[in-house]
Design an enzyme around this catalytic site. Sequence first.
Site, PDB file in Angstrom:
ATOM      1  N   SER A 185     126.162 130.420  17.979  1.00  0.00           N
ATOM      2  CA  SER A 185     125.383 131.222  17.042  1.00  0.00           C
ATOM      3  C   SER A 185     125.309 130.637  15.637  1.00  0.00           C
ATOM      4  CB  SER A 185     125.948 132.639  16.976  1.00  0.00           C
ATOM      5  OG  SER A 185     127.326 132.615  16.668  1.00  0.00           O
ATOM      6  N   HIS A 213     121.501 133.716  21.977  1.00  0.00           N
ATOM      7  CA  HIS A 213     120.540 132.940  21.172  1.00  0.00           C
ATOM      8  C   HIS A 213     119.620 132.056  22.001  1.00  0.00           C
ATOM      9  CE1 HIS A 213     122.131 134.205  17.314  1.00  0.00           C
ATOM     10  NE2 HIS A 213     123.302 134.163  17.894  1.00  0.00           N
ATOM     11  N   LYS A 245     117.839 139.668  19.233  1.00  0.00           N
ATOM     12  CA  LYS A 245     117.405 138.366  18.749  1.00  0.00           C
ATOM     13  C   LYS A 245     115.979 138.086  19.224  1.00  0.00           C
ATOM     14  CE  LYS A 245     121.975 137.863  17.706  1.00  0.00           C
ATOM     15  NZ  LYS A 245     123.315 137.979  18.246  1.00  0.00           N
TER      16      LYS A 245
HETATM   17  C1  LIG Z   1     124.537 138.588  18.041  1.00  0.00           C
HETATM   18  C2  LIG Z   1     125.538 138.157  19.057  1.00  0.00           C
HETATM   19  C3  LIG Z   1     126.291 139.087  19.757  1.00  0.00           C
HETATM   20  C4  LIG Z   1     126.280 140.549  19.414  1.00  0.00           C
HETATM   21  O1  LIG Z   1     125.126 141.153  19.832  1.00  0.00           O
HETATM   22  P1  LIG Z   1     124.725 142.560  19.163  1.00  0.00           P
HETATM   23  O2  LIG Z   1     123.765 143.145  20.104  1.00  0.00           O
HETATM   24  O3  LIG Z   1     124.144 142.214  17.842  1.00  0.00           O
HETATM   25  O4  LIG Z   1     126.006 143.345  19.042  1.00  0.00           O
HETATM   26  C5  LIG Z   1     127.115 138.638  20.762  1.00  0.00           C
HETATM   27  N1  LIG Z   1     127.212 137.329  21.041  1.00  0.00           N
HETATM   28  C6  LIG Z   1     126.533 136.391  20.363  1.00  0.00           C
HETATM   29  C7  LIG Z   1     126.685 134.959  20.726  1.00  0.00           C
HETATM   30  C8  LIG Z   1     125.685 136.788  19.343  1.00  0.00           C
HETATM   31  O5  LIG Z   1     125.020 135.872  18.636  1.00  0.00           O
END
Ligand SMILES: *Cc1c(COP(=O)(O)O)cnc(C)c1O
Length: 397
Positions: A185, A213, A245
Site C-alpha cells: 500500500s 490495491h 479503493k
Molecule cells: C486500505 C487497506 C485495508 C483496509 O481496508 P478498509 O476497507 O479501508 O478498512 C486493508 N489492507 C490494505 C492492504 C489496504 O490498503
Amino acid sequence: MKPHPRAVEPLLAELERQHLSRRRRTVEDFGDFQGAEVVVDGRRLVNFCGNDYLGLARHPELIAAFRRAAATYGVGSGASHLVSGHGREHERLEEDLARFVGRERALLVSTGYMANLAAVTALVGRGDLLLLDRLSHASLIDAALLSRGRLRRYPHADAAAAERWLTAESAHARVRLVATDGVFSMDGDIAPVAELASAAARHGAWLLVDDAHALGVLGASGRGTLEHLGLAAGAVPLLVGTFGKAFGTFGAFIAGAREVIELIVQRARSYIYTTAAPQALAAATRAALAVTEREPWRRERVLALTERFRRAAHELRLPLVDSPTPIQPVVLGSAQAALEASRRLLERGFWVAAIRPPTVPRHTSRLRITLSAAHTDAEVDALLEALSHCVAARERA
Ligand SMILES: *Cc1c(COP(=O)(O)O)cnc(C)c1O
C-alpha cells in the site's frame, strides 16, 4: 482521583516534536465532481493522494444504484448479518464477487481492516505460526497480534526467507499461515505471490493475499495481482479485497473455498459482532463491479498515466521506487522533509499527504503520490513541474 485530560498533553507534544502529529483536512467540495479536484480551506487542489484509482467514487451509475437501493431497503441494515441484517443486495454482491475472483464463495465484511481480522483469527490460534511481510498493512499485523499466533516477519518480498521460517518453525504449529499484501500500500510494488504460493504449498501452509490495491487495477480484466502474474485462483486459498479503493465505494470481502468461508462466518468476531453494511452500499458496489468489467479503458488510462508520470519523473531525477502501479512514492527520509515537501506542493495546488512512521519504517517518510483515471494529462504534467521545485535537488537520486 480521576486522570486530568491535561495528563495527555506531553504525549501530544512529543508527537508534534517528532513531526509525527497528523492533521485532518476537510474536503468542502468537489471541483467539477467527476474529476480529481477538491476544495479544501476554500482553495481548489488536485488530489494526488486518494485511492479512487478508476475514478468511480462519484460515477453516476453508482450513485443511481445507491439511491434506488436506499429507496427500496432504507439506509440502515438494522442488525448484523447473522441476526436480521443480511439482505438480497448483500447476497447478490457476494455472488458477483465470487464469480469475479473465481472462488466458490465470497463473504462481505464491513471494512478491509475487519476482513483481515476475520480471516486470520478464524484460522490461527495460540501456538500456530503466522508469517507476514515486513511491510504488511497494519490490519494484517493487528490481525496477527489478535490471533495470539506466533508471529514472524520476513524481509520485504523475500519468499526464500519466508520459506526458511516455515522450515524452522513449522514443527509445533497445528496451523501455518502466510499473509501478504498483493500490491504494497505504501510502496506500490507487487508481492512475489507465485514463490510464496509454492513455499506455502510445500509446507502445508495457508496463503492469504490482501489485494486491496490491485483489484480493479491490475490484470487485463481487473482481477488483480493473481491475474497480473498469471496465477490460478487455486494458488491463493484466501483472497481479501476492498471496495474503498478502485471500486470507489466502501467495504470489503474475503473469498475462498466454501468450507473456509463457513468457518469465518462461524468464528470471526469482527464479522459476527458488527452491523451489516447498508444494502444500498452493496448495490453501489455491484454497479462498480459492472463498470469495472465493462470499461477496461479506466484501467488502461490509470496505467498510462502511471507510465507518463514515471517517464517524466525519471528525467527529472526524482527518487522513485520500482513500482508499476498507480502508487508512486517519493521517499524523502525524515518526517520533517516529507511534511515540508507536502506543504510546498499544497501551496502550488496539489494535495499529496506526507506518509510518516508508524505507517512506514523510520527514515523512509515519503510523499505517496497516487494516480487515478480521473486525472488529466495536464494535471499530471503540472504535478511533475511542481515536484521538480518542491523536492530539493540534494534529495534526488
Ligand atoms: C486500505 C487497506 C485495508 C483496509 O481496508 P478498509 O476497507 O479501508 O478498512 C486493508 N489492507 C490494505 C492492504 C489496504 O490498503
